[in-house]
Design a protein around this motif. Structure first.
Motif, mmCIF file in Angstrom:
data_model
loop_
_atom_site.group_PDB
_atom_site.id
_atom_site.type_symbol
_atom_site.label_atom_id
_atom_site.label_comp_id
_atom_site.label_asym_id
_atom_site.label_seq_id
_atom_site.Cartn_x
_atom_site.Cartn_y
_atom_site.Cartn_z
ATOM 1 N N LYS A 1 -5.035 -20.022 16.860
ATOM 2 C CA LYS A 1 -3.732 -19.415 17.162
ATOM 3 C C LYS A 1 -3.180 -20.175 18.351
ATOM 4 N N ARG B 1 -5.309 -16.277 5.541
ATOM 5 C CA ARG B 1 -4.230 -15.383 5.066
ATOM 6 C C ARG B 1 -4.597 -13.921 5.275
ATOM 7 N N TYR B 2 -5.884 -13.611 5.141
ATOM 8 C CA TYR B 2 -6.321 -12.229 5.373
ATOM 9 C C TYR B 2 -6.048 -11.823 6.821
ATOM 10 N N ILE B 3 -6.499 -12.669 7.752
ATOM 11 C CA ILE B 3 -6.334 -12.323 9.168
ATOM 12 C C ILE B 3 -4.859 -12.299 9.551
ATOM 13 N N ARG C 1 -3.463 -9.015 8.390
ATOM 14 C CA ARG C 1 -3.959 -7.848 9.119
ATOM 15 C C ARG C 1 -3.433 -7.809 10.545
ATOM 16 N N MET C 2 -3.331 -8.994 11.154
ATOM 17 C CA MET C 2 -2.946 -9.014 12.564
ATOM 18 C C MET C 2 -1.477 -9.348 12.787
ATOM 19 N N HIS C 3 -0.769 -9.655 11.713
ATOM 20 C CA HIS C 3 0.665 -10.011 11.825
ATOM 21 C C HIS C 3 0.876 -11.167 12.788
ATOM 22 N N ILE C 4 0.079 -12.207 12.587
ATOM 23 C CA ILE C 4 0.204 -13.407 13.415
ATOM 24 C C ILE C 4 0.191 -14.619 12.500
ATOM 25 N N ASP C 5 0.508 -15.772 13.053
ATOM 26 C CA ASP C 5 0.385 -17.027 12.312
ATOM 27 C C ASP C 5 -0.804 -17.795 12.851
#
Lengths: 228, 191
Positions: free
Chosen positions: A100, A145-147, A150-154
């Protein structure tokens, strides 16, 4: 304790703690006795499912069942320096896969890497109920893509690390406790439990409720293909 | 919560502590639960033991204030005073950039454990359950089971069982191969 090279690896299945926990919770450890395979665990998995819980009032009885499987030779403990080194390398790579803003996201723990490293070293099937490690091995893009979902991040997937991991893992084949149960059903080993076809349905859901990362859709797929 | 906006600085921790104190004083169960979840979700991206402890404490406080057999107990008023004093101290320590480990674990969590032991109807204490719940939350976010357990200090047996009762494994992007292919692997080895 055995060395990895001492046995015929053709029928070897390296076990992660997650799958052994699912089987044990459902009194299905007898499958390991009845199936004609060499079930192997690294020392760290034995510590996790036997040694540490034996010292705890809460989990002592659970650990006893698994300890018996080890004592009976059904679960063989293997210590291999090369597997250990491989595991450390895998863990480092897995935790550099996703970033991230160029900062690595640590997704995996050394505990999961140990059994995976041993499976790779022994070129064995890997018995694993846990989801994230399976995604790291089979489809890191799906993990990304899962994370993200779930976390609404890129996140960024480090393609070079992913390529190196894929090459290192060289097609590690993963099965779950659900696959062992389905195979046992196919071979008629579950007939002793009665209930005919219903036992597969009940058993797969029991493993799911114990933590096996299998979807409802996959269970339906099993029921469809096994009960034709 | 927008993870993009989480800045794991002194200010962020101070914010969590201030919100936790306010929510505790106001018996704000929803607020405490939100704080617990936001703190543990931050930990998913950046390992921070203080935030794990803050999450566990907020969760435990939310559970305690939602149960009359705790809040109507004789020791409740003293417990509230102790926790509020400790939270003030945490706030001061955060502002000074000092380590929070001692006060979070040795003071506040110990107070929670003592209160829980005095009035609990169950063998499993509230902090124990907090660890399981928050470990499963980390797993739900995508961390591995062992990673989630290591961060929270939860028992893996219990987390695996708890996770199994949720819909975590039915979420998108978790199915990677067909069951036929996997069963084929078993047949390759076992015949």
């Amino acid at each position: 304790m055995s060395k990895a090279r001492d046995y015929d690896h053709g029928r070897t299945i390296v076990c992660d703690a997650s799958a052994l926990i699912s089987l044990s919770e459902n009194c299905l450890l007898w499958l390991l006795y009845d199936l004609d395979a060499d079930f192997v665990i690294p020392k760290s998995v034995k510590e996790e499912i036997v040694d540490r819980p034996l010292a705890s009032e809460r989990f002592e009885f659970k650990a006893m069942r698994l300890a018996k499987a080890v004592d009976d030779g059904v679960l063989r403990v293997v210590e291999d320096r090369r597997a250990w080194s491989l595991a450390r390398k895998l863990e480092r790579s897995a935790n550099r896969l996703l970033k991230k803003r160029r900062k690595p996201v640590t997704v995996m723990h050394v505990g999961e890497a140990d059994a995976l490293g041993l499976a790779m070293q022994m070129k064995a099937i890997y018995l694993l109920d846990e989801r994230t490690t399976r995604l790291v091995v089979e489809d890191p893009d799906s993990l990304k893509r899962y994370i993200e979902a779930r976390m609404h991040i890129d996140l960024d997937l480090d393609k070079r690390v992913a390529k190196d991991l894929r090459e290192d893992m060289n097609g590690v084949r993963i099965i779950r406790s659900a696959e062992l149960l389905a195979y046992a059903y196919e071979k008629g080993l579950l007939e002793r439990l009665g209930f005919n076809g219903r036992v597969l349905h009940a058993g797969l859901f029991a493993l799911k409720f114990a933590g096996c990362a299998i979807t409802d859709d996959e269970i339906r797929d099993y029921l469809r293909i096994m009960q034709k | 919560m927008a993870y993009e906006n989480v800045v794991l600085s002194r200010e962020a921790k101070k914010g969590f502590v201030e919100r936790m104190k306010k929510a505790f004083v106001e018996d704000d169960i929803v607020g405490l639960k939100e704080i617990s979840n936001e703190a543990i979700e931050s930990v998913a991206l950046v390992e921070d033991k203080d935030l794990v402890d803050i999450s566990l404490i907020a969760y435990s406080l939310y559970k305690l204030i939602s149960k009359p057999h705790y809040t109507e107990g004789r020791s409740w008023a003293m417990f509230v005073d102790d926790v509020l004093d400790d939270l003030d101290e945490v706030h001061a320590l955060v502002r000074a950039g000092k380590d929070l480990h001692g006060i979070l674990e040795e003071d506040i969590m110990r107070d929670i454990a003592i209160m829980d032991e005095s009035y609990s109807n169950y063998l499993k204490d509230v902090l124990y359950k907090a660890r399981i719940k928050q470990a499963s939350r980390l797993y739900a976010l995508g961390l591995s089971l062992n990673r989630a357990v290591a961060l929270t200090g939860a028992d893996k047996f219990k987390v695996a069982a708890y996770v199994g009762t949720t819909r975590i494994h039915d979420r998108p992007f978790t199915q990677t191969k067909s069951v036929k292919e996997r069963l084929g692997y078993v047949r390759e080895v076992l015949g």
